[in-house]
Every structure is written in C-alpha cells, then in structure tokens.
Design a protein around this motif. Structure first.
Motif, PDB file in Angstrom:
ATOM      1  N   ALA A 147       0.730  -1.289  -0.116  1.00  0.00           N
ATOM      2  CA  ALA A 147       0.000   0.020   0.002  1.00  0.00           C
ATOM      3  C   ALA A 147       0.970   1.327  -0.030  1.00  0.00           C
ATOM      4  CB  ALA A 147      -0.918   0.057   1.430  1.00  0.00           C
ATOM      5  N   TYR A 148       1.993   1.256   0.779  1.00  0.00           N
ATOM      6  CA  TYR A 148       2.816   2.364   0.811  1.00  0.00           C
ATOM      7  C   TYR A 148       3.361   2.720  -0.488  1.00  0.00           C
ATOM      8  CZ  TYR A 148       6.585   5.390   1.543  1.00  0.00           C
ATOM      9  OH  TYR A 148       7.763   6.383   1.420  1.00  0.00           O
ATOM     10  N   THR A 149       3.896   1.689  -1.293  1.00  0.00           N
ATOM     11  CA  THR A 149       4.661   1.642  -2.486  1.00  0.00           C
ATOM     12  C   THR A 149       3.665   2.347  -3.414  1.00  0.00           C
ATOM     13  OG1 THR A 149       6.262  -0.122  -1.946  1.00  0.00           O
ATOM     14  CG2 THR A 149       5.933   0.525  -4.261  1.00  0.00           C
ATOM     15  N   ALA A 150       2.524   1.647  -3.707  1.00  0.00           N
ATOM     16  CA  ALA A 150       1.600   2.122  -4.698  1.00  0.00           C
ATOM     17  C   ALA A 150       1.155   3.576  -4.235  1.00  0.00           C
ATOM     18  CB  ALA A 150       0.318   1.232  -4.756  1.00  0.00           C
ATOM     19  N   GLY A 151       0.810   3.790  -3.044  1.00  0.00           N
ATOM     20  CA  GLY A 151       0.487   5.084  -2.485  1.00  0.00           C
ATOM     21  C   GLY A 151       1.265   6.242  -2.846  1.00  0.00           C
ATOM     22  N   SER A 152       2.700   6.018  -2.321  1.00  0.00           N
ATOM     23  CA  SER A 152       3.514   6.981  -2.692  1.00  0.00           C
ATOM     24  C   SER A 152       3.860   7.450  -4.161  1.00  0.00           C
ATOM     25  CB  SER A 152       4.856   6.722  -1.987  1.00  0.00           C
ATOM     26  OG  SER A 152       5.417   5.477  -2.924  1.00  0.00           O
ATOM     27  N   GLN A 153       3.485   6.396  -5.077  1.00  0.00           N
ATOM     28  CA  GLN A 153       3.349   6.702  -6.225  1.00  0.00           C
ATOM     29  C   GLN A 153       2.230   7.574  -7.005  1.00  0.00           C
ATOM     30  OE1 GLN A 153       6.323   6.390  -8.227  1.00  0.00           O
ATOM     31  NE2 GLN A 153       7.218   5.946  -6.298  1.00  0.00           N
ATOM     32  N   LEU A 154       1.336   7.258  -6.344  1.00  0.00           N
ATOM     33  CA  LEU A 154      -0.264   7.507  -7.060  1.00  0.00           C
ATOM     34  C   LEU A 154      -0.905   8.646  -6.343  1.00  0.00           C
ATOM     35  CD1 LEU A 154      -1.651   4.026  -8.137  1.00  0.00           C
ATOM     36  CD2 LEU A 154      -0.472   5.887  -9.471  1.00  0.00           C
ATOM     37  N   LEU A 155      -0.727   8.266  -5.072  1.00  0.00           N
ATOM     38  CA  LEU A 155      -1.547   9.309  -4.205  1.00  0.00           C
ATOM     39  C   LEU A 155      -1.338  10.633  -4.456  1.00  0.00           C
ATOM     40  CD1 LEU A 155      -2.207   7.251  -0.911  1.00  0.00           C
ATOM     41  CD2 LEU A 155      -3.874   7.690  -2.949  1.00  0.00           C
ATOM     42  N   PRO A 156      -0.182  11.334  -4.302  1.00  0.00           N
ATOM     43  CA  PRO A 156       0.230  12.643  -4.682  1.00  0.00           C
ATOM     44  C   PRO A 156      -0.385  13.210  -5.795  1.00  0.00           C
ATOM     45  CG  PRO A 156       2.236  11.583  -3.891  1.00  0.00           C
ATOM     46  CD  PRO A 156       1.358  10.337  -4.243  1.00  0.00           C
ATOM     47  N   GLY A 157      -0.280  12.463  -6.980  1.00  0.00           N
ATOM     48  CA  GLY A 157      -1.132  12.690  -8.162  1.00  0.00           C
ATOM     49  C   GLY A 157      -2.624  13.047  -7.836  1.00  0.00           C
ATOM     50  N   PHE A 158      -3.098  12.188  -7.179  1.00  0.00           N
ATOM     51  CA  PHE A 158      -4.749  12.215  -6.804  1.00  0.00           C
ATOM     52  C   PHE A 158      -4.911  13.694  -6.039  1.00  0.00           C
ATOM     53  CE2 PHE A 158      -5.464   7.491  -6.524  1.00  0.00           C
ATOM     54  CZ  PHE A 158      -5.207   7.402  -7.970  1.00  0.00           C
ATOM     55  N   SER A 163      -2.781  16.126  -5.565  1.00  0.00           N
ATOM     56  CA  SER A 163      -2.319  17.696  -6.095  1.00  0.00           C
ATOM     57  C   SER A 163      -3.248  18.364  -7.123  1.00  0.00           C
ATOM     58  CB  SER A 163      -0.806  17.353  -6.921  1.00  0.00           C
ATOM     59  OG  SER A 163      -1.239  16.294  -7.941  1.00  0.00           O
ATOM     60  N   GLY A 164      -3.886  17.791  -7.729  1.00  0.00           N
ATOM     61  CA  GLY A 164      -4.900  18.291  -8.799  1.00  0.00           C
ATOM     62  C   GLY A 164      -6.052  18.926  -8.132  1.00  0.00           C
ATOM     63  N   SER A 165      -6.103  18.890  -6.797  1.00  0.00           N
ATOM     64  CA  SER A 165      -7.293  19.402  -6.198  1.00  0.00           C
ATOM     65  C   SER A 165      -7.097  20.613  -5.573  1.00  0.00           C
ATOM     66  CB  SER A 165      -7.637  18.337  -5.074  1.00  0.00           C
ATOM     67  OG  SER A 165      -8.085  17.063  -5.484  1.00  0.00           O
ATOM     68  N   THR A 166      -8.216  21.488  -5.187  1.00  0.00           N
ATOM     69  CA  THR A 166      -8.198  22.779  -4.749  1.00  0.00           C
ATOM     70  C   THR A 166      -8.514  22.813  -3.089  1.00  0.00           C
ATOM     71  OG1 THR A 166     -10.264  23.179  -5.483  1.00  0.00           O
ATOM     72  CG2 THR A 166      -8.518  23.848  -6.960  1.00  0.00           C
ATOM     73  N   LEU A 167      -7.339  22.544  -2.322  1.00  0.00           N
ATOM     74  CA  LEU A 167      -7.814  22.323  -0.724  1.00  0.00           C
ATOM     75  C   LEU A 167      -6.661  23.196  -0.311  1.00  0.00           C
ATOM     76  CD1 LEU A 167      -8.085  18.400  -0.807  1.00  0.00           C
ATOM     77  CD2 LEU A 167      -9.901  20.243  -1.043  1.00  0.00           C
ATOM     78  N   GLN A 168      -6.861  24.461  -0.498  1.00  0.00           N
ATOM     79  CA  GLN A 168      -5.734  25.327   0.148  1.00  0.00           C
ATOM     80  C   GLN A 168      -6.017  25.387   1.476  1.00  0.00           C
ATOM     81  OE1 GLN A 168      -8.429  26.206  -2.208  1.00  0.00           O
ATOM     82  NE2 GLN A 168      -7.302  27.041  -4.057  1.00  0.00           N
ATOM     83  N   ASN A 169      -7.081  25.057   2.305  1.00  0.00           N
ATOM     84  CA  ASN A 169      -7.227  25.428   3.727  1.00  0.00           C
ATOM     85  C   ASN A 169      -7.255  24.044   4.226  1.00  0.00           C
ATOM     86  OD1 ASN A 169      -7.869  28.065   3.121  1.00  0.00           O
ATOM     87  ND2 ASN A 169     -10.039  27.552   2.961  1.00  0.00           N
ATOM     88  N   LEU A 197      -3.734  15.177   2.250  1.00  0.00           N
ATOM     89  CA  LEU A 197      -4.794  16.175   2.197  1.00  0.00           C
ATOM     90  C   LEU A 197      -4.584  17.372   2.976  1.00  0.00           C
ATOM     91  CD1 LEU A 197      -7.721  16.184   0.714  1.00  0.00           C
ATOM     92  CD2 LEU A 197      -8.474  15.299   2.909  1.00  0.00           C
ATOM     93  N   HIS A 198      -3.897  17.019   4.083  1.00  0.00           N
ATOM     94  CA  HIS A 198      -3.488  18.002   5.122  1.00  0.00           C
ATOM     95  C   HIS A 198      -1.946  18.591   4.897  1.00  0.00           C
ATOM     96  CE1 HIS A 198      -7.029  16.271   7.033  1.00  0.00           C
ATOM     97  NE2 HIS A 198      -7.130  17.127   7.648  1.00  0.00           N
ATOM     98  N   GLY A 199      -1.535  18.433   4.034  1.00  0.00           N
ATOM     99  CA  GLY A 199      -0.277  19.090   3.569  1.00  0.00           C
ATOM    100  C   GLY A 199       0.895  18.498   3.983  1.00  0.00           C
ATOM    101  N   ASP A 200       0.741  17.165   4.698  1.00  0.00           N
ATOM    102  CA  ASP A 200       1.915  16.255   5.032  1.00  0.00           C
ATOM    103  C   ASP A 200       2.337  15.286   4.034  1.00  0.00           C
ATOM    104  OD1 ASP A 200       1.846  17.874   7.346  1.00  0.00           O
ATOM    105  OD2 ASP A 200       0.505  16.093   8.413  1.00  0.00           O
TER     106      ASP A 200
END
Length: 392
Positions: free
Chosen positions: A88-99, A101-107, A299-302
C-alpha cells in the motif's frame, strides 16, 4: 434502524450531512459540532482502554498455543500483514500525490480554519498515553502467557468483553451521527466536494491493491501446493462474499473453515489456523488503513515518508490483534497510532474513521480470503509435523 447494517448508515450519514451542510443555518451546524467535540473527546479517552482490551488478551491467548504450527501461523500472518502495508505504501507514494495535487484544498492544512467550533468543550483526558497503553498491554499479555496466569487471563477476557460492548453499544451506533456532523461541517466550510472526489479514486486504488495482495497470496499457495491459484481463489469466494455482508472476520469463520476443508488441507490444521488467522491476519485492513492514512496526510499538507510509515505499519499489525471481532474495530484500535505516530488531529482521525467505515467490508473480505491462502501454506509446511500440538 437495527435492521440496517453499518455501511448503509454510514452512507446515509455522509449524504444527509452534505445536504444539511448546504441548507442548515450556522447554529444547527454548531450544535452538531458540539456533539462531535464531546464524542471525539470520548473516543480519545477510550483509545488506551481499547488498546489494552484488544492486545493484552490477544497476545496472552496466542501464547497458549504450542508447537511449530503456532509459530508458523504467527509468522505468516504478521509477514502477510506487513507485506500488505508495504504494498500500500509503495503504490500510494507513487499514485496518491497525483490524486491530491490536482485538487483545490488550500485550507485543508489547518482544518480548524474552516470547521465551525461547538458551543462548548469538555476535557476528557485519557487515563494514560497511547504508547504507555501499548507497552502495558504487551507486558500484561506476554506476562500472563509466560506464567500461565489463568485468573488474570479470565480478567483480561472479561475486560475485552467490556471494551467490545463499549464499541458495539456506544461507539459504533453513535458513529453515523458523528460522521453526519463532520460532513455537515465540512460542507458548510466548502471542502467536502473535493474530499469525496479525491477518495473515490483512493477507494478504487484500495480495492485493486486488495486483489493484488490476494493474487500474491494465492500464487504463493498455488506454487507451493502445486495447485491452480485461480481455482484455489474461486474456492474461497463464498468466504469473500460472506465477509462483504457481515463486515466481520470472526463472523465469517464457519464459512472460511468449510471452504478451506474442501481443498487438501487437513481438518486439524484448518480448525487451529482459521480462527487464529481471523484474529491476527489483517492484510486487507492494513492496505485500507495505510492508503487512507496516507491520503489524509497528503490532504492536510503532510508528505508520507518511509521512515515514518514503516514503524506505523509494523505497529499496525500488532495493534489490530483481536479487533476483527468487531465491525470497524480495526480502525478504532489503530486511532491511537494515527495520533502518536503520524501526528493526526482529532479531526483527521474522525475523517479517517468515516472513510474507513465506508468500505470496511472490502478490507474484511480480503482478510478472510487471504486466511484461506495462508492456511493452505501452513498445511504444506506442516504436513510432516503430525506430533505438533495444535490446541488453541
């Protein structure tokens, strides 16, 4: 409402929360925010008790077994759980940032900036810290098994029954109202649409990872037993679909046992390993919790990194011992790790619980189906150990 399962209630709570967040006035949202604060504080108070109630009797009961089969079962179960977390970590580290980064969650880095606060707060300090509870549970569990303390074992089992009642009678029934309030608050703050669009993709990734892990497990069992992996997987499908409906590994044990025994697995192996694996093997739940945890962190910037996620995965496999007996118990038991090891706030833990429960049955189904594959492996490695004790 008792005739409805937990999953429909969670889905209804999310939908109604979104509707309420769009139409309800601010005082109504603050009312539910007050409830959320009280309930979230109670969960924080209960987490050390949950950890002790699940882990201590679980470890002490495992210690009652004997022979090579017990050691192999623990080794295979924990190894499979950790492997699932690393997958899960291997797949998530490759794919989740792309999921994300395209979202507008400034806050979202500071959720308290857009979430309304309740009318008042009540401090509910836990009796001990999470790590203290973990260490205390290990000492109790290992010590009880080492000295064969039958009286203390009964106390631990009674305490676990109390904690299970706490979860099934209070926490789980109130969770839909808690989730309703959280989603109403997030909708009122204008963030829920982005969150749901992100995690719809994360859910798809999780289900794909479940089947990838099952492919690994059944390929290994097929190769070592010289059987067709797809045929073995097909044999375990009734257990998979039973778990989808019950959301409980423990409740699925009779079906898992029946299906495993239709293969070449000896009855004494299945009778010992299947109930034990239902308690200690959580590869599907680990994939879900790891993936969702990474998503909430992003989602929370970490940024999730291996140095922080690896210890979390190792501890997760231990912390969730005995939690499968309770629907949703795995994520509740792991809540302490989110706060102590990943730095989650109460808001992040609540969001994590809501997201996990929305697809809990898929993780449970992956757990029990994998139990079948591991039992076949245990049968292969134990076939010459006729004199090993397999009593539980």
């Amino acid at each position: 409402m008792k005739k409805f399962g937990l999953l429909p209630k969670i889905i209804a709570a999310i939908i109604l929360g979104i509707i309420a967040g769009n139409i309800a006035p601010e005082p109504v949202i603050r009312f539910f925010a007050t409830f959320n604060g009280l309930f979230g504080g109670f969960i924080g108070f209960a987490i050390p008790l949950i950890i002790i109630g699940f882990i201590a009797p679980g470890i002490s009961q495992i210690g009652k077994g004997a022979g090579k089969l017990l050691g192999l079962t623990i080794l295979f179960a924990y190894g499979s759980t950790v492997l699932a977390g690393l997958l899960a970590y291997t797949a998530g580290s490759q794919l989740l940032p792309g999921f994300i980064s395209g979202s507008t969650l400034q806050n979202m880095e500071n959720p308290e900036e857009f979430l309304l606060e309740g009318f008042f707060k009540v401090e509910m300090a836990p009796v001990m810290g999470v790590m203290t509870a973990l260490l205390f549970a290990f000492v109790l569990g290992i010590g009880t098994a080492a000295v064969n303390a039958a009286a203390l074992q009964r106390v631990l089992e009674d305490f676990r029954s109390i904690i299970e009642k706490l979860i099934t009678v209070i926490i789980i029934p109130l969770l839909p109202f808690h989730i309703f309030g959280i989603f109403a608050n997030m909708t009122f703050g204008g963030q829920v649409q982005d969150i749901l669009s992100i995690f719809a993709r994360v859910f798809l990734l999780i289900i794909l990872l479940h089947f990838t892990m099952l492919l690994i497990q059944f390929t290994a069992s097929g190769l070592l037993t010289r059987s067709n992996p797809l045929k073995l997987f097909k044999t375990m499908l009734p257990a998979y679909f039973t778990a989808l409906g019950t959301q409980s590994s423990a409740a699925t044990i009779p079906v898992t046992l029946r299906q495993v025994k239709t293969t070449s697995v000896k009855s004494k192996i299945a009778d010992f390993s299947v109930p034990l694996l239902a308690t200690i093997h959580l590869s599907g739940s680990t994939i879900t919790i790891t993936s969702l945890g990474m998503g909430v962190m992003l989602l929370h910037g970490d940024m999730p990194i291996l140095s922080s996620m690896l210890p979390f995965i190792f501890m997760l496999g231990i912390t969730m011992i005995a939690a499968p007996g309770v629907p949703g118990g795995a994520v509740v038991a792991a809540s302490g790790l989110f706060m102590s090891m990943l730095g989650f706030s109460e808001t992040m833990v609540t969001l994590m619980i809501a997201l996990y429960l929305a697809q809990d049955s898929f993780g449970t189904a992956a757990n029990v189906t994998g139990d079948g594959a591991l039992t076949m492996l245990l049968n292969r490695f134990s076939k010459n150990d006729h004199h090993d004790s397999v009593s539980s």
